[in-house]
Design a protein around this motif. Structure first.
Motif, PDB file in Angstrom:
ATOM      1  N   LEU A  73       0.939  83.414 -92.795  1.00  0.00           N
ATOM      2  CA  LEU A  73       0.392  84.664 -92.150  1.00  0.00           C
ATOM      3  C   LEU A  73      -0.382  85.607 -93.368  1.00  0.00           C
ATOM      4  N   SER A  74       0.404  85.503 -94.553  1.00  0.00           N
ATOM      5  CA  SER A  74       0.081  86.222 -95.797  1.00  0.00           C
ATOM      6  C   SER A  74      -1.120  85.534 -96.372  1.00  0.00           C
ATOM      7  N   ALA A  96      -8.721  86.805 -94.444  1.00  0.00           N
ATOM      8  CA  ALA A  96      -9.223  87.690 -93.501  1.00  0.00           C
ATOM      9  C   ALA A  96      -9.725  89.125 -94.080  1.00  0.00           C
ATOM     10  N   ALA A  97      -8.568  89.749 -94.701  1.00  0.00           N
ATOM     11  CA  ALA A  97      -8.837  90.944 -95.200  1.00  0.00           C
ATOM     12  C   ALA A  97     -10.105  91.174 -96.287  1.00  0.00           C
ATOM     13  N   ILE A  98     -10.102  90.208 -97.086  1.00  0.00           N
ATOM     14  CA  ILE A  98     -11.078  90.044 -98.191  1.00  0.00           C
ATOM     15  C   ILE A  98     -12.456  89.963 -97.260  1.00  0.00           C
ATOM     16  N   CYS A  99     -12.523  89.213 -96.320  1.00  0.00           N
ATOM     17  CA  CYS A  99     -13.883  89.106 -95.353  1.00  0.00           C
ATOM     18  C   CYS A  99     -14.099  90.238 -94.741  1.00  0.00           C
ATOM     19  N   VAL A 100     -13.165  90.891 -94.218  1.00  0.00           N
ATOM     20  CA  VAL A 100     -13.307  91.680 -92.989  1.00  0.00           C
ATOM     21  C   VAL A 100     -13.539  93.277 -93.744  1.00  0.00           C
ATOM     22  N   LEU A 101     -12.666  93.577 -94.559  1.00  0.00           N
ATOM     23  CA  LEU A 101     -12.693  94.935 -95.071  1.00  0.00           C
ATOM     24  C   LEU A 101     -13.697  95.660 -95.722  1.00  0.00           C
ATOM     25  N   PRO A 102     -14.366  94.834 -96.511  1.00  0.00           N
ATOM     26  CA  PRO A 102     -15.944  95.433 -97.225  1.00  0.00           C
ATOM     27  C   PRO A 102     -16.740  95.637 -95.974  1.00  0.00           C
ATOM     28  N   SER A 103     -17.009  94.737 -94.876  1.00  0.00           N
ATOM     29  CA  SER A 103     -17.979  95.197 -93.940  1.00  0.00           C
ATOM     30  C   SER A 103     -17.460  96.637 -93.122  1.00  0.00           C
ATOM     31  N   TYR A 104     -16.122  96.670 -92.784  1.00  0.00           N
ATOM     32  CA  TYR A 104     -15.608  97.447 -92.224  1.00  0.00           C
ATOM     33  C   TYR A 104     -15.814  98.959 -92.919  1.00  0.00           C
ATOM     34  N   PHE A 105     -15.559  99.110 -94.314  1.00  0.00           N
ATOM     35  CA  PHE A 105     -15.783 100.343 -95.167  1.00  0.00           C
ATOM     36  C   PHE A 105     -17.089 100.726 -95.100  1.00  0.00           C
ATOM     37  N   LYS A 106     -18.050  99.722 -95.185  1.00  0.00           N
ATOM     38  CA  LYS A 106     -19.466  99.753 -95.313  1.00  0.00           C
ATOM     39  C   LYS A 106     -19.906 100.505 -93.752  1.00  0.00           C
ATOM     40  N   HIS A 107     -19.427  99.917 -92.843  1.00  0.00           N
ATOM     41  CA  HIS A 107     -19.814 100.609 -91.401  1.00  0.00           C
ATOM     42  C   HIS A 107     -19.163 101.872 -91.372  1.00  0.00           C
ATOM     43  N   ARG A 108     -18.096 102.015 -91.805  1.00  0.00           N
ATOM     44  CA  ARG A 108     -17.632 103.540 -91.653  1.00  0.00           C
ATOM     45  C   ARG A 108     -18.211 104.295 -92.226  1.00  0.00           C
ATOM     46  N   SER A 109     -18.549 104.139 -93.621  1.00  0.00           N
ATOM     47  CA  SER A 109     -19.128 105.179 -94.438  1.00  0.00           C
ATOM     48  C   SER A 109     -20.842 105.324 -93.806  1.00  0.00           C
ATOM     49  N   GLN A 110     -21.379 104.270 -93.445  1.00  0.00           N
ATOM     50  CA  GLN A 110     -22.682 104.531 -92.706  1.00  0.00           C
ATOM     51  C   GLN A 110     -22.584 105.404 -91.484  1.00  0.00           C
ATOM     52  N   LYS A 111     -21.330 105.227 -90.704  1.00  0.00           N
ATOM     53  CA  LYS A 111     -21.319 106.311 -89.476  1.00  0.00           C
ATOM     54  C   LYS A 111     -20.994 107.435 -90.078  1.00  0.00           C
ATOM     55  N   ASP A 112     -20.154 107.888 -91.062  1.00  0.00           N
ATOM     56  CA  ASP A 112     -20.031 109.120 -91.584  1.00  0.00           C
ATOM     57  C   ASP A 112     -21.513 109.771 -91.899  1.00  0.00           C
ATOM     58  N   MET A 113     -22.415 108.865 -92.710  1.00  0.00           N
ATOM     59  CA  MET A 113     -23.391 109.394 -92.972  1.00  0.00           C
ATOM     60  C   MET A 113     -24.507 109.916 -91.858  1.00  0.00           C
ATOM     61  N   GLN A 114     -24.269 108.961 -90.807  1.00  0.00           N
ATOM     62  CA  GLN A 114     -25.364 109.247 -89.611  1.00  0.00           C
ATOM     63  C   GLN A 114     -24.510 110.526 -89.043  1.00  0.00           C
ATOM     64  N   LYS A 115     -23.420 110.577 -88.867  1.00  0.00           N
ATOM     65  CA  LYS A 115     -22.777 111.887 -88.398  1.00  0.00           C
ATOM     66  C   LYS A 115     -23.216 113.213 -89.155  1.00  0.00           C
ATOM     67  N   THR A 116     -23.326 113.068 -90.574  1.00  0.00           N
ATOM     68  CA  THR A 116     -23.717 114.010 -91.267  1.00  0.00           C
ATOM     69  C   THR A 116     -25.218 114.505 -91.048  1.00  0.00           C
ATOM     70  N   ALA A 144       8.330  80.395 -93.967  1.00  0.00           N
ATOM     71  CA  ALA A 144       7.030  79.651 -93.926  1.00  0.00           C
ATOM     72  C   ALA A 144       5.812  80.584 -92.913  1.00  0.00           C
ATOM     73  N   ILE A 145       6.493  81.011 -92.097  1.00  0.00           N
ATOM     74  CA  ILE A 145       5.590  81.818 -91.149  1.00  0.00           C
ATOM     75  C   ILE A 145       4.958  82.769 -91.785  1.00  0.00           C
ATOM     76  N   ILE A 146       5.683  83.700 -92.834  1.00  0.00           N
ATOM     77  CA  ILE A 146       4.980  84.838 -93.377  1.00  0.00           C
ATOM     78  C   ILE A 146       4.334  84.142 -94.584  1.00  0.00           C
ATOM     79  N   ALA A 147       4.448  83.465 -95.134  1.00  0.00           N
ATOM     80  CA  ALA A 147       3.765  82.679 -96.223  1.00  0.00           C
ATOM     81  C   ALA A 147       2.090  82.380 -95.727  1.00  0.00           C
TER      82      ALA A 147
END
Length: 133
Positions: free
Chosen positions: A11-12, A18-38, A6-9
């Motif tokens: 949490l999953s 949470a992953a659907i909401c957070v991961l796209p913005s994380y990857f966008k932030h990471r690509s912008q950070k790499d672009m700024q570094k370049t 029940a706990i695993i169900a």
């Protein structure tokens, strides 16, 4: 063992949301950070920036600016959401019978006022917006 399942169900389920909401913005932030570094590395070496790179970097800024058509579109959608909630509240509050009909005795009608007023506000903002599109 059943408690662990029940706990695993739980949490999953919430972890997936949470992953659907957070991961796209994380990857966008990471690509912008790499672009700024370049860009910093290129400027540090004395290279000039191509116009295409500057256009790509400012695309998100231009996309987020308010426009008249975007405000009208949002206003119409919010009004439609408010009317839809009001209709749902109206039809779920009706009861069959002559004396049991209570047409405006539902809390969902009050909730429907919130998106309706947001829609009206967006339509008013579209009148004052100077940016055509």
């Amino acid at each position: 063992m059943e408690e662990i399942v029940a706990i695993i169900a739980i949490l999953s389920t919430f972890g997936t949301i949470a992953a659907i909401c957070v991961l796209p913005s994380y990857f966008k932030h990471r690509s912008q950070k790499d672009m700024q570094k370049t860009v910093r590395t290129a400027i540090g070496e004395g290279q000039s920036l191509p116009a295409e790179l500057i256009e790509v970097m400012t695309r998100d800024v231009k996309k987020g600016l308010p426009s008249k058509s975007r405000d009208i579109r949002r206003g119409v959608l919010w009004i439609a959401a408010g009317v839809g909630l009001a209709l749902m509240g109206q039809f779920t509050s009706l009861e069959i019978g002559v004396d049991n009909v209570v047409p405006f005795n539902n809390g969902l009608l009050g909730v429907a006022c919130v998106p309706f007023v947001f829609g009206i506000a967006y339509l008013i903002l579209s009148r004052f917006n100077k940016i055509p599109d």
